[in-house]
Write an enzyme that holds these catalytic residues in place. Structure first.
Site, short mmCIF file in Angstrom:
data_model
loop_
_atom_site.label_atom_id
_atom_site.label_comp_id
_atom_site.label_asym_id
_atom_site.label_seq_id
_atom_site.Cartn_x
_atom_site.Cartn_y
_atom_site.Cartn_z
N ASP A 154 -5.34 -1.75 30.64
CA ASP A 154 -5.65 -1.46 32.05
C ASP A 154 -4.48 -1.76 32.98
O ASP A 154 -4.30 -1.11 33.99
CB ASP A 154 -6.88 -2.27 32.49
N LYS A 213 -0.20 -3.46 33.15
CA LYS A 213 0.97 -3.94 32.42
C LYS A 213 1.06 -5.46 32.41
O LYS A 213 1.69 -6.04 31.53
CB LYS A 213 2.24 -3.35 33.05
N ASP A 259 0.84 -1.19 0.00
CA ASP A 259 0.00 0.00 0.00
C ASP A 259 0.88 1.25 0.00
O ASP A 259 2.01 1.20 -0.49
CB ASP A 259 -0.94 -0.03 1.21
N HIS A 291 -3.68 5.99 3.27
CA HIS A 291 -4.37 4.77 2.86
C HIS A 291 -3.84 3.52 3.57
O HIS A 291 -4.59 2.70 4.09
CB HIS A 291 -4.26 4.62 1.36
N ASN A 296 -14.11 0.41 -6.68
CA ASN A 296 -15.30 1.17 -6.32
C ASN A 296 -15.95 1.84 -7.53
O ASN A 296 -15.26 2.46 -8.34
CB ASN A 296 -14.95 2.28 -5.31
N SER A 314 -11.30 -1.02 -0.40
CA SER A 314 -9.99 -0.94 0.25
C SER A 314 -10.09 -1.32 1.72
O SER A 314 -9.14 -1.84 2.30
CB SER A 314 -9.43 0.49 0.15
#
Length: 449
Positions: free
Chosen positions: A118, A120, A64, A102, A211, A276
């Site tokens: 919350d 370690k 990407d 992206h 798309n 994507s």
């Protein structure tokens, strides 16, 4: 239940508030509401699939625009990188190209780990805040490419894509995500050997279908390459997305592509849309399977995903949904017969048939005639990515109201000006002095023109 901010009006309301001097400083991002936006985790069986696997031990390469590995939700997730463009950083983590954000959007949806643990000593690697990916325990490899605008280094997409694929295979990637597409079903012959190399090394390749809103009415390369698991897009009603998908006979499965949430470079978040984002959801499921069954072949992994998908559209495989809608829980839990054959084909078989006799242009696996030359690969178009602010605030609604008041005030002022000008006109068209009325008529009797 938290209500999402009206993101589609964010630019308008921000501008109006700035003009009025009322835009407040953005509050610190608390990502708990970001997690609430990931509807696909529950609605597509991913949370149930986590009872079997979270992707531990599997390397997934993201080809990407580069991944910002410093994002809070990707801490420790990116274990290697490479730049195929010549214009990025050697570790592949510099966002580059026409859509530099992206790659980070894709990576967080695929293997985000959240943040804000919350304690370690917690054994759960996933923090309670931020984006959690479909395979939160998988390891990411970032292969950065410069696509969508002229590459300052001069390396073409025809060279970058195969270089990135080969590098990913050599680094031990078991899954490769390619959320990139083109307007042509034809791919350059220079890509043949790289995709064959991945097939020979038993790597699952997942690609976005493209798309319609970006002009891709039909699936484009590399999503047309035989053996690649091509992902179409769905809207929130689980229907084929009108804008955020395309169609073609190479589609394998359909996944969510609208109202998606992901991470941006610099630790921010955005809502976005497109296949994507559907592709990394499926790549994540492939990683879950490969983690659970490390010796399972790529062909069988793909077969589990497409054979457990829920049929939609026309009965059987169709060009909108492929084999059906993704069901992650079934892909991890169902009893699926073993197969040695990739149900989506083989690039090796295709090359043997179509490259024979010195053929230089592949016959596209589509219903329509292919162009004479391959189109350039580009980052898949997506909806604008306004930054998400997960903290609820009264300001968006207030700024809309103030904007409306400002607009009405301007309109009223304009009407008053026109009316005052009309009453200053004599019969011959000369202007009256300011404040004077026409002869024989009171000023206030003239309607605004």
């Amino acid at each position: 239940m938290r209500r999402a901010t009206a993101l589609t009006l964010s630019l308008v309301t921000a501008l109006a508030a700035a003009i009025l001097g009322l835009l407040p400083a953005a509050p610190a991002a608390l990502a708990d509401s970001i997690r609430d936006r990931e509807y696909w985790l529950g609605e597509y069986g991913i949370e149930k699939a986590w009872e079997v696997s979270k992707g531990a031990g599997v390397k997934v390469a993201v080809i990407d625009s580069g991944i910002d590995g410093t994002h809070p939700d990707l801490q420790g997730a990116v274990i290697g990188g490479h730049d195929s463009s010549g214009a990025g950083s050697p570790d592949g983590q510099k966002p580059i190209g026409a859509k530099p954000e992206h790659g980070t959007l894709v990576a967080t949806m695929l293997a985000g780990r959240g943040h804000g643990k919350d304690g370690k000593d917690s054994k759960d690697p996933v923090g309670p805040d931020g984006i959690v990916g479909v395979a939160p325990e998988a390891q990411l490899l970032s292969a950065s490419t410069w696509l969508g605008s002229p590459n300052p280094a001069g390396i073409s997409d025809q060279a970058q894509i195969p270089d990135a694929v080969r590098w990913a295979v050599d680094q031990g990637a078991k899954v490769i995500n390619i959320s990139l597409g083109s307007s042509s079903p034809v791919w350059p012959e220079s890509w043949d050997s790289a995709f064959l190399y991945a097939e020979q090394h038993d790597v699952v390749i997942v690609a976005a279908a493209g798309n319609r809103v970006g002009g891709n009415l039909q699936v484009g390369a590399p999503a047309t390459i035989p053996g690649v698991l091509t992902v179409a897009g769905l809207d929130r009603q689980r229907k084929a997305s009108v804008d955020s998908s395309s169609q073609g006979i190479s589609i394998g499965v359909a996944a969510p592509a609208e109202e998606l949430a992901g991470g941006l470079p610099g630790g921010q978040y955005a809502e976005w849309a497109g296949t994507s984002g559907a592709a990394p959801i499926v790549s994540g499921v492939a990683a879950l399977i490969r983690s659970k069954w490390p010796d399972m072949s790529a062909a069988q992994v793909i077969n589990r995903i497409v054979s457990t998908a829920k049929d939609a559209g026309a009965p059987g495989a169709d060009p909108l949904y492929g084999r059906g809608i993704l069901d992650a829980e079934a892909a991890l839990k169902a009893d699926v017969p073993v197969t040695a054959v990739n149900p989506l084909g083989s690039i090796a078989d295709w090359i043997r048939v179509h490259r024979k006799g010195g053929a230089t242009v592949p016959a596209a696996p589509q219903e329509t005639a292919a162009p004479t030359a391959p189109a350039k690969a580009v980052p898949e178009p997506a909806a604008p990515t306004p930054r998400l602010n997960p903290v609820e605030s009264p300001w968006p609604a207030l700024t809309v109201i103030l904007s409306a008041i400002a607009v009405l005030g301007i309109a009223a002022g304009g009407s008053l000006h026109v009316w005052r000008r009309s009453v200053r006109i004599r019969a011959g068209g000369a202007l009256l002095p300011p404040g004077a009325a026409p002869s024989g008529e009171p000023e206030e009797s003239h309607p605004a023109s």
